[in-house]
Motif scaffolding. Sequence first.
Motif, PDB file in Angstrom:
ATOM      1  N   GLN A 108       0.815  -1.169  -0.203  1.00 54.21           N
ATOM      2  CA  GLN A 108      -0.160  -0.056  -0.014  1.00 54.21           C
ATOM      3  C   GLN A 108       0.773   1.476  -0.139  1.00 54.21           C
ATOM      4  OE1 GLN A 108      -3.570  -0.364   0.646  1.00 54.21           O
ATOM      5  NE2 GLN A 108      -3.969   1.840   0.408  1.00 54.21           N
ATOM      6  N   SER A 109       2.010   1.092   0.554  1.00 56.44           N
ATOM      7  CA  SER A 109       2.972   2.328   0.741  1.00 56.44           C
ATOM      8  C   SER A 109       4.487   1.633   0.662  1.00 56.44           C
ATOM      9  CB  SER A 109       2.484   3.105   1.809  1.00 56.44           C
ATOM     10  OG  SER A 109       2.959   2.613   2.958  1.00 56.44           O
ATOM     11  N   TYR A 110       5.303   2.412   0.352  1.00 55.37           N
ATOM     12  CA  TYR A 110       6.699   2.222   0.172  1.00 55.37           C
ATOM     13  C   TYR A 110       7.671   3.316   0.733  1.00 55.37           C
ATOM     14  CZ  TYR A 110       5.709  -1.200  -3.357  1.00 55.37           C
ATOM     15  OH  TYR A 110       5.230  -1.970  -4.162  1.00 55.37           O
ATOM     16  N   SER A 111       8.674   3.074   1.678  1.00 60.33           N
ATOM     17  CA  SER A 111       9.473   3.945   2.243  1.00 60.33           C
ATOM     18  C   SER A 111      10.827   4.081   1.165  1.00 60.33           C
ATOM     19  CB  SER A 111       9.929   3.088   3.433  1.00 60.33           C
ATOM     20  OG  SER A 111      10.964   4.268   4.093  1.00 60.33           O
ATOM     21  N   LEU A 112      10.831   5.041   0.675  1.00 64.66           N
ATOM     22  CA  LEU A 112      11.887   5.436  -0.362  1.00 64.66           C
ATOM     23  C   LEU A 112      13.033   6.357   0.518  1.00 64.66           C
ATOM     24  CD1 LEU A 112       9.795   6.967  -3.131  1.00 64.66           C
ATOM     25  CD2 LEU A 112      10.439   4.509  -2.883  1.00 64.66           C
ATOM     26  N   THR A 113      14.425   5.947   0.297  1.00 63.85           N
ATOM     27  CA  THR A 113      15.559   6.413   0.999  1.00 63.85           C
ATOM     28  C   THR A 113      16.475   6.737  -0.087  1.00 63.85           C
ATOM     29  OG1 THR A 113      14.981   5.162   3.091  1.00 63.85           O
ATOM     30  CG2 THR A 113      17.201   6.215   2.725  1.00 63.85           C
ATOM     31  N   LEU A 114      16.884   7.953  -0.297  1.00 60.51           N
ATOM     32  CA  LEU A 114      17.957   8.576  -1.076  1.00 60.51           C
ATOM     33  C   LEU A 114      19.073   8.843  -0.163  1.00 60.51           C
ATOM     34  CD1 LEU A 114      18.706   8.878  -3.841  1.00 60.51           C
ATOM     35  CD2 LEU A 114      17.586  11.311  -3.727  1.00 60.51           C
ATOM     36  N   THR A 115      20.330   8.497  -0.541  1.00 61.31           N
ATOM     37  CA  THR A 115      21.448   8.559   0.246  1.00 61.31           C
ATOM     38  C   THR A 115      22.484   9.259  -0.795  1.00 61.31           C
ATOM     39  OG1 THR A 115      21.145   6.819   1.688  1.00 61.31           O
ATOM     40  CG2 THR A 115      23.336   7.813   1.699  1.00 61.31           C
ATOM     41  N   ALA A 116      23.031  10.458  -0.259  1.00 63.95           N
ATOM     42  CA  ALA A 116      24.192  10.987  -0.859  1.00 63.95           C
ATOM     43  C   ALA A 116      25.509  11.242  -0.032  1.00 63.95           C
ATOM     44  CB  ALA A 116      23.899  12.468  -1.326  1.00 63.95           C
ATOM     45  N   LEU A 117      26.703  10.902  -0.927  1.00 68.41           N
ATOM     46  CA  LEU A 117      27.974  11.337  -0.133  1.00 68.41           C
ATOM     47  C   LEU A 117      28.497  12.762  -0.620  1.00 68.41           C
ATOM     48  CD1 LEU A 117      29.608   8.006  -0.646  1.00 68.41           C
ATOM     49  CD2 LEU A 117      28.653   8.642   1.345  1.00 68.41           C
ATOM     50  N   CYS A 118      28.783  13.538   0.165  1.00 69.58           N
ATOM     51  CA  CYS A 118      29.174  15.050   0.034  1.00 69.58           C
ATOM     52  C   CYS A 118      30.473  15.147   0.461  1.00 69.58           C
ATOM     53  CB  CYS A 118      28.255  15.859   1.143  1.00 69.58           C
ATOM     54  SG  CYS A 118      26.533  15.661   0.600  1.00 69.58           S
ATOM     55  N   THR A 119      31.228  15.978  -0.690  1.00 72.20           N
ATOM     56  CA  THR A 119      32.578  16.506  -0.300  1.00 72.20           C
ATOM     57  C   THR A 119      32.722  17.813  -0.341  1.00 72.20           C
ATOM     58  OG1 THR A 119      33.525  14.153  -0.646  1.00 72.20           O
ATOM     59  CG2 THR A 119      34.993  16.044  -0.796  1.00 72.20           C
ATOM     60  N   LEU A 120      33.214  18.552   0.530  1.00 72.34           N
ATOM     61  CA  LEU A 120      33.588  20.068   0.754  1.00 72.34           C
ATOM     62  C   LEU A 120      34.958  20.232   0.666  1.00 72.34           C
ATOM     63  CD1 LEU A 120      32.260  22.755   0.354  1.00 72.34           C
ATOM     64  CD2 LEU A 120      32.204  22.678   2.729  1.00 72.34           C
ATOM     65  N   VAL A 121      35.546  20.883  -0.441  1.00 72.59           N
ATOM     66  CA  VAL A 121      37.047  21.083  -0.582  1.00 72.59           C
ATOM     67  C   VAL A 121      37.231  22.703  -0.766  1.00 72.59           C
ATOM     68  CG1 VAL A 121      39.014  20.787  -1.698  1.00 72.59           C
ATOM     69  CG2 VAL A 121      37.291  18.978  -1.226  1.00 72.59           C
ATOM     70  N   ASP A 122      38.215  23.240   0.073  1.00 77.58           N
ATOM     71  CA  ASP A 122      38.703  24.710   0.024  1.00 77.58           C
ATOM     72  C   ASP A 122      39.333  24.845  -1.399  1.00 77.58           C
ATOM     73  OD1 ASP A 122      40.308  27.019  -0.043  1.00 77.58           O
ATOM     74  OD2 ASP A 122      39.752  27.181   2.019  1.00 77.58           O
ATOM     75  N   ASN A 123      39.114  25.510  -2.308  1.00 75.38           N
ATOM     76  CA  ASN A 123      40.028  25.480  -3.663  1.00 75.38           C
ATOM     77  C   ASN A 123      41.302  26.287  -3.774  1.00 75.38           C
ATOM     78  OD1 ASN A 123      37.617  24.293  -4.932  1.00 75.38           O
ATOM     79  ND2 ASN A 123      37.093  26.064  -5.553  1.00 75.38           N
ATOM     80  N   ARG A 124      41.323  27.214  -2.486  1.00 75.94           N
ATOM     81  CA  ARG A 124      42.565  27.795  -2.599  1.00 75.94           C
ATOM     82  C   ARG A 124      43.728  27.033  -1.716  1.00 75.94           C
ATOM     83  NH1 ARG A 124      39.338  32.145   0.768  1.00 75.94           N
ATOM     84  NH2 ARG A 124      38.675  30.139   1.560  1.00 75.94           N
ATOM     85  N   SER A 125      43.378  26.428  -0.660  1.00 76.25           N
ATOM     86  CA  SER A 125      44.726  25.502  -0.037  1.00 76.25           C
ATOM     87  C   SER A 125      44.742  24.115  -0.174  1.00 76.25           C
ATOM     88  CB  SER A 125      44.352  25.943   1.573  1.00 76.25           C
ATOM     89  OG  SER A 125      43.034  25.278   2.046  1.00 76.25           O
ATOM     90  N   VAL A 128      40.449  19.841   2.919  1.00 68.58           N
ATOM     91  CA  VAL A 128      39.081  19.220   2.816  1.00 68.58           C
ATOM     92  C   VAL A 128      38.175  19.477   4.033  1.00 68.58           C
ATOM     93  CG1 VAL A 128      38.021  16.836   2.808  1.00 68.58           C
ATOM     94  CG2 VAL A 128      40.160  17.303   1.408  1.00 68.58           C
ATOM     95  N   TYR A 129      37.192  20.128   4.070  1.00 69.42           N
ATOM     96  CA  TYR A 129      36.599  20.111   5.068  1.00 69.42           C
ATOM     97  C   TYR A 129      35.790  19.225   5.546  1.00 69.42           C
ATOM     98  CZ  TYR A 129      37.295  25.618   3.985  1.00 69.42           C
ATOM     99  OH  TYR A 129      37.794  26.466   3.744  1.00 69.42           O
ATOM    100  N   PHE A 130      35.203  18.258   4.808  1.00 66.42           N
ATOM    101  CA  PHE A 130      34.798  17.063   4.920  1.00 66.42           C
ATOM    102  C   PHE A 130      34.776  16.243   3.738  1.00 66.42           C
ATOM    103  CE2 PHE A 130      30.728  19.647   4.553  1.00 66.42           C
ATOM    104  CZ  PHE A 130      30.070  19.407   3.785  1.00 66.42           C
ATOM    105  N   LYS A 131      34.611  14.916   3.854  1.00 65.30           N
ATOM    106  CA  LYS A 131      34.865  13.923   2.778  1.00 65.30           C
ATOM    107  C   LYS A 131      34.035  12.914   2.730  1.00 65.30           C
ATOM    108  CE  LYS A 131      37.792  11.352  -0.106  1.00 65.30           C
ATOM    109  NZ  LYS A 131      39.241  11.483  -0.839  1.00 65.30           N
ATOM    110  N   ASN A 132      32.989  12.530   1.828  1.00 71.79           N
ATOM    111  CA  ASN A 132      32.189  11.337   1.726  1.00 71.79           C
ATOM    112  C   ASN A 132      31.304  11.382   2.682  1.00 71.79           C
ATOM    113  OD1 ASN A 132      33.216  10.513  -0.562  1.00 71.79           O
ATOM    114  ND2 ASN A 132      34.603   9.089   0.187  1.00 71.79           N
ATOM    115  N   ARG A 133      30.875  12.901   3.396  1.00 70.83           N
ATOM    116  CA  ARG A 133      29.664  12.789   4.552  1.00 70.83           C
ATOM    117  C   ARG A 133      28.553  12.421   4.110  1.00 70.83           C
ATOM    118  NH1 ARG A 133      29.686  17.843   8.429  1.00 70.83           N
ATOM    119  NH2 ARG A 133      31.603  16.713   8.747  1.00 70.83           N
ATOM    120  N   ARG A 134      27.881  11.243   4.816  1.00 73.46           N
ATOM    121  CA  ARG A 134      26.722  10.599   4.129  1.00 73.46           C
ATOM    122  C   ARG A 134      25.349  11.496   4.778  1.00 73.46           C
ATOM    123  NH1 ARG A 134      25.528   4.849   3.337  1.00 73.46           N
ATOM    124  NH2 ARG A 134      23.658   4.612   3.865  1.00 73.46           N
ATOM    125  N   VAL A 135      24.470  11.660   3.707  1.00 70.82           N
ATOM    126  CA  VAL A 135      23.306  12.534   3.980  1.00 70.82           C
ATOM    127  C   VAL A 135      22.088  11.521   3.440  1.00 70.82           C
ATOM    128  CG1 VAL A 135      22.250  14.550   3.816  1.00 70.82           C
ATOM    129  CG2 VAL A 135      24.646  14.781   4.027  1.00 70.82           C
TER     130      VAL A 135
END
Length: 176
Positions: A108-125, A128-135
């Motif tokens: 009758q209903s489904y539970s849908l889960t979408l997962t992402a891995l996020c990486t934030l990097v400073d281009n100047r230096s 890596v602020y965080f790497k493969n952070r799971r959301v």
Amino acid sequence: MRLFPLIRFTRGLTAMLGALVLAGCAHYQLGSGGPLPFRNLYVSVVRNQSFAAQAQAPVTEMIRQSLLQENRVTLTDQTDADATLDVTLSDYQRAAAATQQGNTLNAQSYSLTLTALCTLVDNRSGKVYFKNRRVSVTEEAFVQGGDSFSESEYQSMPKLARDLGTKIKDEVTGGW
């Protein structure tokens, strides 16, 4: 005759308590507080390594819209950016959440889960602020009447993309 000093004392006590409460709230700031180590951010197009068909475009758009609402970050081209956000959709899960009454084989209903891995990097230096952070975000897709599961799944994708965009924005602008 003794009532007048009691009233005066009560008024004084009330004024002091009010002043203490207002002084405690004087430095309160709405939203996330501190300054970010970057001002200009480049958001690369989301890569899709999950089974969520054609999800990269709406997720990319929702991340960018969420970040545009954040006054502390300006979205820019990669050449002008202080930092770069890379996002990869890594997993997409469907699970039956409820079955039809009288027929437990049909959901009758489904539970849908979408997962992402996020990486934030400073281009100047190169820091890596965080790497493969799971959301992850989850949404319920309801099958009603003659609707097929794919129809309800299709209708749930914009909400999944919006919620994921908001959570990723919170990760980028929050304290890490």
